[in-house]
Motif scaffolding. Sequence first.
Motif, short mmCIF file in Angstrom:
data_model
loop_
_atom_site.label_atom_id
_atom_site.label_comp_id
_atom_site.label_asym_id
_atom_site.label_seq_id
_atom_site.Cartn_x
_atom_site.Cartn_y
_atom_site.Cartn_z
N ALA A 285 0.82 -1.21 0.00
CA ALA A 285 0.00 0.00 0.00
C ALA A 285 0.85 1.26 0.00
CB ALA A 285 -0.94 -0.01 1.20
N LEU A 286 1.89 1.29 0.85
CA LEU A 286 2.74 2.48 0.90
C LEU A 286 3.52 2.66 -0.40
CD1 LEU A 286 4.12 2.47 4.56
CD2 LEU A 286 2.21 3.77 3.60
N THR A 287 4.01 1.56 -0.97
CA THR A 287 4.74 1.65 -2.24
C THR A 287 3.85 2.19 -3.35
OG1 THR A 287 6.16 -0.21 -1.61
CG2 THR A 287 6.09 0.37 -3.94
N ARG A 288 2.64 1.66 -3.43
CA ARG A 288 1.71 2.11 -4.46
C ARG A 288 1.33 3.58 -4.26
NH1 ARG A 288 -1.68 -0.25 -8.34
NH2 ARG A 288 -2.19 1.50 -9.69
N PHE A 289 1.15 3.98 -3.01
CA PHE A 289 0.81 5.36 -2.71
C PHE A 289 1.92 6.30 -3.18
CE2 PHE A 289 0.59 9.12 0.01
CZ PHE A 289 -0.76 9.45 -0.06
N LEU A 290 3.16 5.93 -2.88
CA LEU A 290 4.30 6.76 -3.28
C LEU A 290 4.45 6.82 -4.81
CD1 LEU A 290 6.93 5.67 -0.60
CD2 LEU A 290 5.74 7.86 -0.75
N LEU A 291 4.32 5.65 -5.47
CA LEU A 291 4.47 5.62 -6.92
C LEU A 291 3.36 6.41 -7.62
CD1 LEU A 291 5.48 1.87 -7.42
CD2 LEU A 291 6.95 3.87 -7.65
N ASP A 292 2.13 6.28 -7.13
CA ASP A 292 1.03 7.05 -7.72
C ASP A 292 1.24 8.55 -7.53
OD1 ASP A 292 -0.16 4.73 -8.51
OD2 ASP A 292 -1.69 4.70 -6.94
N GLY A 293 1.74 8.92 -6.34
CA GLY A 293 1.99 10.34 -6.09
C GLY A 293 3.06 10.90 -7.00
N ILE A 294 4.14 10.13 -7.20
CA ILE A 294 5.23 10.58 -8.09
C ILE A 294 4.72 10.71 -9.52
CG2 ILE A 294 7.44 9.90 -9.08
CD1 ILE A 294 8.07 8.55 -6.38
N ALA A 295 3.97 9.70 -9.97
CA ALA A 295 3.45 9.74 -11.34
C ALA A 295 2.50 10.91 -11.54
CB ALA A 295 2.74 8.42 -11.65
N SER A 296 1.69 11.18 -10.53
CA SER A 296 0.74 12.29 -10.64
C SER A 296 1.45 13.62 -10.75
CB SER A 296 -0.19 12.28 -9.41
OG SER A 296 -1.06 13.39 -9.45
N ARG A 297 2.50 13.79 -9.97
CA ARG A 297 3.25 15.05 -10.03
C ARG A 297 3.97 15.21 -11.37
NH1 ARG A 297 2.44 14.07 -4.91
NH2 ARG A 297 2.35 15.76 -3.39
N ARG A 298 4.46 14.10 -11.92
CA ARG A 298 5.13 14.17 -13.22
C ARG A 298 4.15 14.58 -14.31
NH1 ARG A 298 8.95 8.71 -13.08
NH2 ARG A 298 10.59 9.59 -11.74
N ARG A 299 2.92 14.13 -14.18
CA ARG A 299 1.91 14.50 -15.18
C ARG A 299 1.34 15.90 -14.92
NH1 ARG A 299 -0.12 9.27 -13.91
NH2 ARG A 299 -1.81 10.32 -12.77
N GLY A 300 1.67 16.42 -13.72
CA GLY A 300 1.10 17.71 -13.34
C GLY A 300 -0.36 17.63 -13.01
N ALA A 301 -0.80 16.39 -12.61
CA ALA A 301 -2.24 16.19 -12.38
C ALA A 301 -2.62 16.29 -10.94
CB ALA A 301 -2.65 14.80 -12.91
N GLY A 302 -1.65 16.38 -10.04
CA GLY A 302 -1.98 16.39 -8.62
C GLY A 302 -2.89 17.54 -8.25
N ALA A 303 -2.54 18.75 -8.69
CA ALA A 303 -3.36 19.91 -8.34
C ALA A 303 -4.73 19.84 -8.99
CB ALA A 303 -2.65 21.19 -8.77
N ASP A 304 -4.77 19.31 -10.24
CA ASP A 304 -6.07 19.19 -10.92
C ASP A 304 -6.99 18.27 -10.18
OD1 ASP A 304 -5.11 20.87 -12.85
OD2 ASP A 304 -4.53 19.26 -14.24
N ALA A 305 -6.44 17.11 -9.68
CA ALA A 305 -7.28 16.16 -8.95
C ALA A 305 -7.79 16.78 -7.67
CB ALA A 305 -6.49 14.88 -8.65
N THR A 306 -6.94 17.59 -7.01
CA THR A 306 -7.37 18.23 -5.77
C THR A 306 -8.48 19.23 -6.06
OG1 THR A 306 -5.15 18.00 -4.87
CG2 THR A 306 -6.58 19.60 -3.80
N ARG A 307 -8.34 20.03 -7.12
CA ARG A 307 -9.38 21.00 -7.44
C ARG A 307 -10.66 20.31 -7.85
NH1 ARG A 307 -5.02 23.96 -9.66
NH2 ARG A 307 -5.42 23.11 -11.73
#
Length: 578
Positions: A285-307
């Motif tokens: 779970a922690l590995t997947r959480f970290l990998l998803d977070g890294i991938a989201s930031r690389r796509r620049g989608a983290g802020a979009d998902a939050t909004r």
Amino acid sequence: MSSRHLTVRALVTGVLLGILLTPCNIYSGLKIGWSFNVSIIALLIASGFWALLARFGLARTLGVGEGNIAQTTTSSSANIISGGLVAPIPALAMLSGSNLPPVQLVAWVFAVSFLGIWVAWYLRASLILRSGLAFPTGRATAETLMEIFNQGREAALKLRLLLATTFVAGTVKWLDGGWFSLPRPSLGFTLPAGGALSGYAGISAKNLTFTLDPSLMLAGFGAIIGFRAGVSLLIGALISWGVLGPLGLHMGFVTPGEFDPDASWFPTMVEWLLWPGVALMVASALTRFLLDGIASRRRGAGADATREGDGCRAARLIGLAVASALVVIAQTAIFDIGLGIAVLAVPIAFLLAMVASRVVGETGIPPIGAIGKVSQLGTGMIAPGEMTANLIGANVAGGAAGQSADLLNDFKAGHAIGAPPQLQVVAQFFGILTGSLVGSLVYLRLVPDPAGMLITEEWPAPAVATWKVVAETLSHGLGSIPSSALWAVAIAGAVGVAASVLEHRRGAAWLPSMPALGLAMVIPASLSITMFFGSLIASAVQRWNPNLAQRFSIAAASGLIAGESLAGVGRALLGVIG
């Protein structure tokens, strides 16, 4: 659908239902170590009550948004047992000889559950918006919401099917253990008992928990979580209870139960099997959480998902900081725990809440007992020999994880109908306030003398017994943990990390679900088998008639979950009244 959500009548309805249903979970938690998610029950009662008033011209029917708020308030209240009322708090009372005073108990339970609200809101974007996890109870609640309030022939058919399966599952549950008991047949095999069990005649399938559990609720969970998760549970059960367990019994590092082929050895065997199971869940779970977070930031989608979720990032962070400070202050003021240990409990709670929430998202079952053991181990490393710090630090982790996982089910239902999450947070606040008051007072009324009343025939309190034993064991230092368990943790953790990396890179189609695999190691094999069959039936219907499955599978499965939950809560309520 109505755009009304946070109304006074929705909140009041949720609070009143919380007052009614919270004692049920306190009672069942102390009796059998099991609680019930009351989301669908609360929704059905609330909508039915206001529909009855509307029929007589006394009020409007409850809107879909209001129904979600009422259900969220009630489930937050009833899930207050995550705050420790049926596990670490009674265990500490047994060791210290007395319960906490009422005011301190209410304040502590509220503080722990309050932290869970903000952890859940923080995790919502990752686990619901980006990962899109199933959260079976939340999905079932959303389905019930939409079918109750939708109009038209299709909605009417789904609602009738949901009510029919609710009636069937509720009736079966009510009769089982009442007028008669449904058979729980063993799978029929017997293993030879050599090595450390040379004095035993053999190891039966029932000893290893390989029976068929007739729970329609579990079958409903299986139908919702999907075939991959169902197969993963089955594989996990076979590996843990069919291979590792018998191997450990033979070599002596797994403890058998009583010498009886009809007895379940789950309570003793799980004390070792929980180590690899929890390690697998945590690492994956922690590995997947970290990998998803890294991938989201690389796509620049983290802020979009939050909004996309709510645009309240600052409020979430401030709330999380305030809740964390409140828990730290409560630990030091109520239990006289050192500031360093109290502060460290918060990040541990956050990390383990991520694990529990992902497991619940994939399987529907919260591994709170196993999560608590991880936290107890962590506290045992930091403060060896301090049983109060051990239990209370683990209480923070288990409470935040349990409340967070449950509230994410509410967020899942709210997301399906477009409910603003910040309004659900308000409902959750009133829910835990209600649950803290009612749950604490009911607990003190039921068990005024924990040392003399608990872990008895009248009050078995299995969760209390487990937490108490682990705290006492770790009071002798980490040397009390067997080396075989440490090896199991290392191997399972490595497997969890590697599998999560592969899943992230190549997709999930050909890999078992690691959270489900780990969960199967800490629950009886019978539960995993039943959920597998539920997923198998749903998959078969999907192959036979995809259109029929898409239209009616979730409604039918939701009814099975609602019916058994309703009957279980009804029995618990009768127990409290009696």
